[in-house]
Design a protein around this motif. Structure first.
Motif, PDB file in Angstrom:
ATOM      1  N   SER A 130       0.804  -1.224   0.000  1.00  0.00           N
ATOM      2  CA  SER A 130       0.000   0.000   0.000  1.00  0.00           C
ATOM      3  C   SER A 130       0.834   1.269   0.000  1.00  0.00           C
ATOM      4  O   SER A 130       0.336   2.331  -0.317  1.00  0.00           O
ATOM      5  CB  SER A 130      -0.957  -0.009   1.189  1.00  0.00           C
ATOM      6  OG  SER A 130      -0.227   0.019   2.373  1.00  0.00           O
TER       7      SER A 130
ATOM      8  N   ILE B 276      -7.345   9.875   1.130  1.00  0.00           N
ATOM      9  CA  ILE B 276      -8.330  10.110   0.081  1.00  0.00           C
ATOM     10  C   ILE B 276      -9.713   9.631   0.525  1.00  0.00           C
ATOM     11  O   ILE B 276     -10.730  10.245   0.207  1.00  0.00           O
ATOM     12  CB  ILE B 276      -7.893   9.453  -1.261  1.00  0.00           C
ATOM     13  CG1 ILE B 276      -8.806   9.863  -2.411  1.00  0.00           C
ATOM     14  CG2 ILE B 276      -7.841   7.936  -1.170  1.00  0.00           C
ATOM     15  CD1 ILE B 276      -8.650  11.290  -2.848  1.00  0.00           C
ATOM     16  N   LEU B 277      -9.737   8.542   1.307  1.00  0.00           N
ATOM     17  CA  LEU B 277     -11.023   8.043   1.809  1.00  0.00           C
ATOM     18  C   LEU B 277     -11.620   9.007   2.827  1.00  0.00           C
ATOM     19  O   LEU B 277     -12.829   9.252   2.845  1.00  0.00           O
ATOM     20  CB  LEU B 277     -10.841   6.662   2.447  1.00  0.00           C
ATOM     21  CG  LEU B 277     -10.574   5.518   1.474  1.00  0.00           C
ATOM     22  CD1 LEU B 277     -10.259   4.244   2.231  1.00  0.00           C
ATOM     23  CD2 LEU B 277     -11.774   5.295   0.578  1.00  0.00           C
TER      24      LEU B 277
ATOM     25  N   GLU C   2     -18.826  13.917   2.182  1.00  0.00           N
ATOM     26  CA  GLU C   2     -20.120  13.253   2.218  1.00  0.00           C
ATOM     27  C   GLU C   2     -20.918  13.658   3.454  1.00  0.00           C
ATOM     28  O   GLU C   2     -22.139  13.802   3.374  1.00  0.00           O
ATOM     29  CB  GLU C   2     -19.905  11.734   2.187  1.00  0.00           C
ATOM     30  CG  GLU C   2     -20.985  10.988   1.440  1.00  0.00           C
ATOM     31  CD  GLU C   2     -20.765   9.501   1.490  1.00  0.00           C
ATOM     32  OE1 GLU C   2     -19.673   9.041   1.106  1.00  0.00           O
ATOM     33  OE2 GLU C   2     -21.683   8.791   1.934  1.00  0.00           O
ATOM     34  N   VAL C   3     -20.250  13.827   4.601  1.00  0.00           N
ATOM     35  CA  VAL C   3     -20.993  14.212   5.800  1.00  0.00           C
ATOM     36  C   VAL C   3     -21.119  15.735   5.931  1.00  0.00           C
ATOM     37  O   VAL C   3     -21.617  16.233   6.935  1.00  0.00           O
ATOM     38  CB  VAL C   3     -20.386  13.633   7.105  1.00  0.00           C
ATOM     39  CG1 VAL C   3     -20.284  12.134   7.034  1.00  0.00           C
ATOM     40  CG2 VAL C   3     -19.038  14.247   7.409  1.00  0.00           C
TER      41      VAL C   3
ATOM     42  N   GLU D 111     -10.569  17.419  -6.648  1.00  0.00           N
ATOM     43  CA  GLU D 111     -11.144  16.768  -5.474  1.00  0.00           C
ATOM     44  C   GLU D 111     -10.372  17.113  -4.202  1.00  0.00           C
ATOM     45  O   GLU D 111     -10.962  17.237  -3.137  1.00  0.00           O
ATOM     46  CB  GLU D 111     -11.095  15.250  -5.708  1.00  0.00           C
ATOM     47  CG  GLU D 111     -11.955  14.440  -4.788  1.00  0.00           C
ATOM     48  CD  GLU D 111     -11.798  12.951  -5.041  1.00  0.00           C
ATOM     49  OE1 GLU D 111     -10.988  12.554  -5.902  1.00  0.00           O
ATOM     50  OE2 GLU D 111     -12.485  12.195  -4.359  1.00  0.00           O
TER      51      GLU D 111
ATOM     52  N   GLU E 116      -9.810  10.823  -8.043  1.00  0.00           N
ATOM     53  CA  GLU E 116     -10.589  10.187  -9.101  1.00  0.00           C
ATOM     54  C   GLU E 116     -10.100  10.640 -10.465  1.00  0.00           C
ATOM     55  O   GLU E 116      -9.683  11.782 -10.635  1.00  0.00           O
ATOM     56  CB  GLU E 116     -12.051  10.593  -8.909  1.00  0.00           C
ATOM     57  CG  GLU E 116     -13.013   9.660  -9.570  1.00  0.00           C
ATOM     58  CD  GLU E 116     -14.391  10.275  -9.579  1.00  0.00           C
ATOM     59  OE1 GLU E 116     -15.193   9.860 -10.396  1.00  0.00           O
ATOM     60  OE2 GLU E 116     -14.624  11.180  -8.767  1.00  0.00           O
TER      61      GLU E 116
ATOM     62  N   GLU F   1      -3.320   6.985   0.793  1.00  0.00           N
ATOM     63  CA  GLU F   1      -4.329   5.981   0.465  1.00  0.00           C
ATOM     64  C   GLU F   1      -5.517   6.064   1.420  1.00  0.00           C
ATOM     65  O   GLU F   1      -6.658   5.842   1.036  1.00  0.00           O
ATOM     66  CB  GLU F   1      -3.737   4.561   0.522  1.00  0.00           C
ATOM     67  CG  GLU F   1      -2.576   4.318  -0.419  1.00  0.00           C
ATOM     68  CD  GLU F   1      -2.982   4.210  -1.873  1.00  0.00           C
ATOM     69  OE1 GLU F   1      -4.117   4.590  -2.205  1.00  0.00           O
ATOM     70  OE2 GLU F   1      -2.164   3.761  -2.678  1.00  0.00           O
ATOM     71  N   THR F   2      -5.229   6.356   2.692  1.00  0.00           N
ATOM     72  CA  THR F   2      -6.293   6.534   3.672  1.00  0.00           C
ATOM     73  C   THR F   2      -6.856   7.952   3.583  1.00  0.00           C
ATOM     74  O   THR F   2      -8.072   8.149   3.692  1.00  0.00           O
ATOM     75  CB  THR F   2      -5.756   6.277   5.092  1.00  0.00           C
ATOM     76  OG1 THR F   2      -5.107   5.009   5.092  1.00  0.00           O
ATOM     77  CG2 THR F   2      -6.868   6.262   6.114  1.00  0.00           C
TER      78      THR F   2
ATOM     79  N   SER G 252       3.749   1.462  -1.721  1.00  0.00           N
ATOM     80  CA  SER G 252       4.771   1.218  -2.745  1.00  0.00           C
ATOM     81  C   SER G 252       5.127   2.475  -3.530  1.00  0.00           C
ATOM     82  O   SER G 252       6.247   2.613  -3.995  1.00  0.00           O
ATOM     83  CB  SER G 252       4.300   0.129  -3.694  1.00  0.00           C
ATOM     84  OG  SER G 252       3.087   0.497  -4.284  1.00  0.00           O
TER      85      SER G 252
ATOM     86  N   SER H  54     -12.973  12.102   0.963  1.00  0.00           N
ATOM     87  CA  SER H  54     -14.259  11.960   0.274  1.00  0.00           C
ATOM     88  C   SER H  54     -15.394  11.768   1.274  1.00  0.00           C
ATOM     89  O   SER H  54     -16.505  12.253   1.059  1.00  0.00           O
ATOM     90  CB  SER H  54     -14.208  10.834  -0.758  1.00  0.00           C
ATOM     91  OG  SER H  54     -14.027   9.601  -0.138  1.00  0.00           O
ATOM     92  N   GLN H  55     -15.121  11.078   2.394  1.00  0.00           N
ATOM     93  CA  GLN H  55     -16.189  10.886   3.379  1.00  0.00           C
ATOM     94  C   GLN H  55     -16.478  12.168   4.148  1.00  0.00           C
ATOM     95  O   GLN H  55     -17.614  12.411   4.568  1.00  0.00           O
ATOM     96  CB  GLN H  55     -15.850   9.742   4.337  1.00  0.00           C
ATOM     97  CG  GLN H  55     -15.960   8.394   3.639  1.00  0.00           C
ATOM     98  CD  GLN H  55     -15.502   7.236   4.498  1.00  0.00           C
ATOM     99  OE1 GLN H  55     -15.750   7.192   5.693  1.00  0.00           O
ATOM    100  NE2 GLN H  55     -14.819   6.284   3.901  1.00  0.00           N
TER     101      GLN H  55
ATOM    102  N   LYS I 221     -11.959   1.555   6.851  1.00  0.00           N
ATOM    103  CA  LYS I 221     -12.289   2.282   5.626  1.00  0.00           C
ATOM    104  C   LYS I 221     -13.478   3.199   5.885  1.00  0.00           C
ATOM    105  O   LYS I 221     -13.822   4.026   5.087  1.00  0.00           O
ATOM    106  CB  LYS I 221     -12.658   1.296   4.500  1.00  0.00           C
ATOM    107  CG  LYS I 221     -11.564   0.325   4.134  1.00  0.00           C
ATOM    108  CD  LYS I 221     -10.595   0.932   3.128  1.00  0.00           C
ATOM    109  CE  LYS I 221      -9.225   0.330   3.180  1.00  0.00           C
ATOM    110  NZ  LYS I 221      -9.137  -1.015   2.686  1.00  0.00           N
ATOM    111  N   ASP I 222     -14.142   2.978   7.010  1.00  0.00           N
ATOM    112  CA  ASP I 222     -15.356   3.713   7.333  1.00  0.00           C
ATOM    113  C   ASP I 222     -15.038   4.732   8.425  1.00  0.00           C
ATOM    114  O   ASP I 222     -14.754   4.357   9.557  1.00  0.00           O
ATOM    115  CB  ASP I 222     -16.427   2.718   7.809  1.00  0.00           C
ATOM    116  CG  ASP I 222     -17.682   3.424   8.274  1.00  0.00           C
ATOM    117  OD1 ASP I 222     -17.889   4.579   7.851  1.00  0.00           O
ATOM    118  OD2 ASP I 222     -18.447   2.835   9.053  1.00  0.00           O
TER     119      ASP I 222
END
Lengths: 389, 296
Positions: A49, A243-244, A251-252, A278, A272, A240-241, A51, A247-248, A216-217
């Motif tokens: 992850s 970006i999640l 979302e909230v 983004e 994306e 990698e984390t 790399s 985006s979340q 991931k949540d």
């Protein structure tokens, strides 16, 4: 499910044992390095992850060694740079380190790339008295392991304190929230420094949420943070984390500047497709920027692009500087003796692409820190801050 | 109060995903008494198929989901035929160990094929509106996810209880040998169960990617384990149990993250596993399970 995890461990250990046998078998066959070569060992995550960091760092180092060898090497000797993949894992890093020590007979180690495996390897390097220069491990503990461990990048506390200062002084933040990875030393280190400095500067920390390694949540934590209405969100993790979380957060409905550390470098590679904007509104501390106009930096960027057909990132620049500094130290020491290289590194002063670097008594660098802002889908330099340690 | 509602909705969303995966665990367990530890990894394969269908073949999202469900269903059946069927009469432990091997095989095969670097699943939520609840917002995709999951569960319930094949499934789970004597094609029913369970896992993967758009070979492990806990919580082998267990676990998880003070927030993950321990201690047969009669 515990059985499953236990089983995985057993598998990992037995695989490691199998590899050890194979490498021992291979050992007898491998030729020892000839005396007109200087072997520098390299450790990096080339798969897994993180790399992207590993590849960028070794690319930078490889380019530097190529240039040095083309210019005649060190005192007439060519450098042989042997990089092994450790997949971002401490256990694998130790195995690879042992192979570099026993089989390749390295005189110095360039690596590791991320903090957790570096900490593991640093202990071995101190035991074996092998000079170790990590380009990119930012955990404060790494260089405290021993006198022969150095680093090129600034340390985790530097990033946390500088970002807290920037948030308070330049962004005018009065309150801040934090979301961090409780199982990662890098994330914990930055969080601690940020919290301390922020509180010293009179910022209120409205919420300090954590998550675990494979999460991931993050919506529950982000909803909780959103309720406390902070001015900025500090999120020190790898891209990698990140970006999640990014985006979340949207979302909230959490639309505030997100601040981070150098783990955010690379975020534009995982946004994306066709939507790099983004990540707009993200600020992070970093080592190097392509928008730096100095000749040294521009030459490096041009050479790197020609060699790899892609843009260098901070990790490439740090790998490049680390390789040059190691070569310089070996040249100054005029010897491949461990103690001589170590003392040459202690007194070195080098003008690199990531700024002018010298080492303090711990082996940590004295250099400036950049604040990068993502704007219009590109990294831009927002500020340059001096480190206060 | 709005905070509670938002967190409750967050819990329902992740719970719906757990429930769909838990259904696969529970259905397979109900029929052949095997805990299919590779089930979470089937979800991961489903995610990769959906990803390639969407980005490489340019299919719209609903077709990508369908392709993923069909592909994963076929894989589920193939795995059963190759790995589990030869062990049908062997001890349950042998089959369990084989399931762990299949799990590792799937993870490592995917790592070899697609590398372990995570891939970004395209955002499907970009043009969707958000709904404000107090001062928080919830994306419509959350409600769509929950609604789709519930719709699929209703269809499954109707299928199992109303159709002949569904009833045959129940009969096989009741007593495999007796069902065989009554003329039910047991092999077909087992394959069908694997196909349905795997397709549900693939659908769960697509719902998962709506909100957590990242694909990597180990992504199935954690949701797989949590869905397994959900299945045990509801009573393993019982279809409505898996649904209730999934939603309940999602809500418990979300509430733990929401209401445990920040200073202790590291323990939230432990809460889920605490649920497993409590269930096993207090009511091992699960919320909807009846205590098993020991036949002498």
């Amino acid at each position: 499910m515990n059985m499953k995890q236990a089983f995985k461990k057993v598998m990992a250990v037995s695989m490691a044992a199998a590899f050890a046998v194979i490498s021992l078998a291979a050992c007898s066959k491998s030729s020892s390095s000839s005396s007109d070569e200087i072997v520098i060992g390299g450790l990096a995550p080339l798969t897994g992850s993180v790399s992207l960091y590993g590849k960028a760092t070794t690319n930078g180092a490889q380019l530097a060694f190529k240039e040095i060898n083309a210019a005649g090497g060190i005192n007439g000797k060519q450098i042989k740079y042997v990089v092994l993949d450790e997949k971002g894992d401490a256990q694998e890093a130790i195995t690879a380190y042992n192979r570099l020590r026993d089989q390749e007979k390295m005189v110095a180690l360039l690596g590791d790339v991320t903090s957790t495996p570096s900490l593991a390897v640093a202990q071995r390097a101190v035991q074996d008295n092998i000079p170790m220069l990590t380009p990119t491990s930012t955990d404060a503990q790494v260089t405290l392991t021993g006198d022969n461990v150095f680093r090129i990048c600034f340390i985790d506390p530097d990033q946390g304190t500088t970002m807290a200062k920037y948030a308070s002084e330049k962004l005018g933040a009065k309150t801040a929230a934090i979301i961090s990875n409780a199982s990662d030393t890098y994330s914990v280190g930055l969080t601690k420094a940020f919290t301390e400095e922020a509180e010293a500067l009179g910022l209120t920390i409205t919420a300090s949420e954590t998550y675990g390694k494979d999460d991931k949540d993050f919506k529950s934590q982000l909803t909780k943070i959103q309720q406390t209405n902070p001015d900025v969100l500090y999120c020190p993790d790898y891209y990698e984390t990140d970006i999640l979380i990014l985006s979340q957060a949207k979302e909230v409905g959490l639309n505030i500047p997100i601040l981070g550390g150098d783990g955010w470098d690379g975020i534009l590679n995982v946004t994306e497709e066709g939507n790099p904007q983004e990540a707009d509104g993200v600020y992070f501390t970093n080592h190097f920027s392509e928008s730096d106009t100095s000749e040294k930096v521009q030459n490096f960027i041009a050479a790197y692009k020609e060699e790899y057909d892609e843009d260098p990132v901070s990790f490439s620049a740090l790998g490049y500087d680390a390789a040059y500094m190691l070569a310089e130290a070996i040249k100054n020491a005029n010897s491949t003796d461990s103690d001589a290289i170590t003392s040459a590194l202690q007194s070195i002063s080098y003008e690199g692409v990531t700024g002018s670097i010298s080492f303090d008594e711990n082996g940590d660098p004295i250099k400036p820190i950049l604040i990068i802002k993502v704007d219009g889908g590109e990294y831009t330099v927002a500020d340059k801050m001096e480190i206060e340690r | 109060m709005t905070y509670f509602i938002t967190q409750f909705i967050n819990g329902l969303q992740i719970g719906a995903i757990y429930a769909l995966i838990a259904l696969g665990y529970t259905m397979v367990y109900g029929i052949i008494k095997l805990i299919n530890f590779a089930h979470g990894d089937l979800m991961m394969v489903g995610a990769y198929i959906a990803f390639f269908a969407l980005s490489n073949w340019g299919l719209p999202i609903y077709l990508a989901a369908a392709v993923s469900m069909v592909g994963t269903a076929i894989l589920g059946v193939v795995i059963d035929r190759i790995a589990y069927k030869p062990l049908r009469d062997a001890s349950r432990l042998s089959a369990l160990i084989t399931a762990i091997a299949v799990s590792l095989l799937l993870q490592n095969a995917c790592m070899l094929l697609f590398s372990s670097s995570p891939r970004r699943f395209p955002t499907v939520t970009a043009n969707l509106p958000t709904i404000s609840i107090g001062n928080s917002t919830v994306n419509v995709i959350v409600f769509i996810s929950i609604a789709l999951a519930i719709a699929l569960m209703i269809i499954l319930n109707l299928f199992v209880n109303k159709t002949r094949i569904g009833k045959a499934m129940l009969a096989v789970s009741e007593d495999m040998r007796a069902a065989q004597l009554m003329g039910i094609n047991v092999d077909f029913i087992v394959s069908l169960t694997f196909a349905i369970g795997s397709a549900l896992a693939a659908f769960a993967a697509v719902l998962y990617l709506f909100s957590y758009p990242q694909i990597e070979p180990y992504m199935g492990a954690m949701p797989g384990i949590k869905a397994f806990i959900a299945a045990v919580l509801g009573g393993i082998g019982i279809i409505p149990g898996a649904m209730v267990g999934g939603f309940l676990l999602g809500i418990i998880e979300s509430m733990a993250k929401a209401y445990i003070p920040s200073a202790f927030s590291q323990v939230t993950d432990a809460v889920v596993f605490l649920v497993l321990i409590l269930v096993l201690l207090i009511k091992p047969s699960g919320l909807m399970g009846k205590p098993e009669k020991v036949k002498v």
